[in-house]
Motif scaffolding. Structure first.
Motif, PDB file in Angstrom:
ATOM      1  N   SER A  41       0.843  -1.212   0.000  1.00 23.71           N
ATOM      2  CA  SER A  41       0.000   0.000   0.000  1.00 23.71           C
ATOM      3  C   SER A  41       0.868   1.248   0.000  1.00 23.71           C
ATOM      4  O   SER A  41       0.588   2.215  -0.716  1.00 23.71           O
ATOM      5  CB  SER A  41      -0.901   0.034   1.242  1.00 23.71           C
ATOM      6  N   ASP A 161      -5.732  -0.743  -4.728  1.00 25.89           N
ATOM      7  CA  ASP A 161      -5.172  -1.312  -3.493  1.00 25.89           C
ATOM      8  C   ASP A 161      -6.184  -2.268  -2.873  1.00 25.89           C
ATOM      9  O   ASP A 161      -7.134  -1.835  -2.219  1.00 25.89           O
ATOM     10  CB  ASP A 161      -4.798  -0.204  -2.507  1.00 25.89           C
ATOM     11  N   GLU A 162      -6.016  -3.530  -3.102  1.00 27.00           N
ATOM     12  CA  GLU A 162      -6.902  -4.590  -2.594  1.00 27.00           C
ATOM     13  C   GLU A 162      -8.382  -4.221  -2.773  1.00 27.00           C
ATOM     14  O   GLU A 162      -9.137  -4.178  -1.809  1.00 27.00           O
ATOM     15  CB  GLU A 162      -6.588  -4.875  -1.123  1.00 27.00           C
TER      16      GLU A 162
HETATM   17 MG    MG Z   1      -2.065  -2.806   2.155  1.00 31.10          MG
END
Ligand code: MG
Ligand code: ADP
Length: 240
Positions: A41, A161-162
């Motif tokens: 991240s 991000d995810e």
């Molecule tokens: Mg992360």
């Protein structure tokens, strides 16, 4: 398109990124994976200037992210970012969510912004929900709106991000399908995800991170076929 050159970042004494290097070309779909806390991240937030770094530099389409004179809001408007938690404005309708930045940041007319917003909403299969508010949509639908909202800005690249990790299992595919479509159309994408099915289907490269370092940066086939590092082998044996 995106050049990460010897990027190092510290939070106080803790070095979160160590000598990260990679180049992402136009049309690349790069999956970033690795254990929790490995810096995934942080790395993608550095790419659009959401997190500062202390050493090295990142260039996005020729613009230095680290240079003090760079207009970061302008850069961010050109690099779409979709987070784990769909961050729609709760007090705005879906239409207004899609148009507000187009009007305020890009200076588009209301009508032009609306037209574009509705076109992308249709593209993610949600045109019938334009008048609703975020809370009236499911998590998967909200995440599709978040993707449409980013696309309205005509981004040169998209960072994820995810994007599916906060979703109920039955909603994951509807979001992945939109991302697969984007990848197949040639969008430059950097995607932090544990969805190895997505990686196998559309990634052309995989970056594996561990403890703040890029440990592997290779083709998808090399990564899944014969990862060089023991850490990547261990990671894959747990996840696949
Ligand atoms: Mg992360
Ligand atoms: P990942 O996304 O791979 O799970 P992160 O980039 O979120 O990893 O975090 C990497 C490391 O940096 C972790 O050890 C995390 O605890 C630490 N970290 C993240 N954000 C901060 C912060 N704001 N202050 C201090 N440490 C942080």
């Amino acid at each position: 398109m995106i050049e990460i050159n010897d990027v190092n970042k510290w939070y106080g004494d803790f070095q979160v990124l160590t000598a990260c290097n990679t180049r992402i070309s136009k049309g690349d779909v790069v999956v970033v994976c690795g254990p929790s806390g490995s810096g995934k991240s942080t790395l993608i937030k550095c790419v659009n200037g959401l997190e500062p770094f202390q050493k090295g530099d990142i260039h996005v389409d020729g613009t230095s992210v680290g240079h003090p004179k760079t207009d970061l809001p302008k850069l961010r408007s050109r690099v779409g970012m979709v987070f784990q938690h769909f961050e729609l404005f709760p007090h705005l309708s879906i239409t207004d969510n899609l148009t507000v930045a187009q009007i305020k940041v890009l200076g588009r007319s209301k009508e032009e912004a609306r037209k574009k917003g509705l076109a992308y909403l249709d593209r993610v299969g949600l045109s019938q929900h334009a008048h609703k508010y975020p809370a009236e949509l499911s998590g998967g639908q909200q995440q599709r709106v978040a993707i449409a909202r980013a696309l309205c800005m005509d981004p040169i690249a998209m960072l994820f991000d995810e994007p599916t990790s906060a979703l109920d299992p039955e909603m994951i595919n509807e979001v992945l399908d939109v991302m697969v479509g984007l990848a197949k159309e040639g969008m430059t994408m950097m995607v932090v995800t544990h969805e190895m099915g997505f990686a196998k289907q559309v990634a052309n490269r995989v970056i594996f991170m561990d403890a703040g370092q890029i440990v592997e940066d290779c083709s998808k086939d090399d990564f899944f076929g014969s990862p060089r590092s023991e850490r990547a082998q261990q990671f894959l044996s747990k996840i696949l």
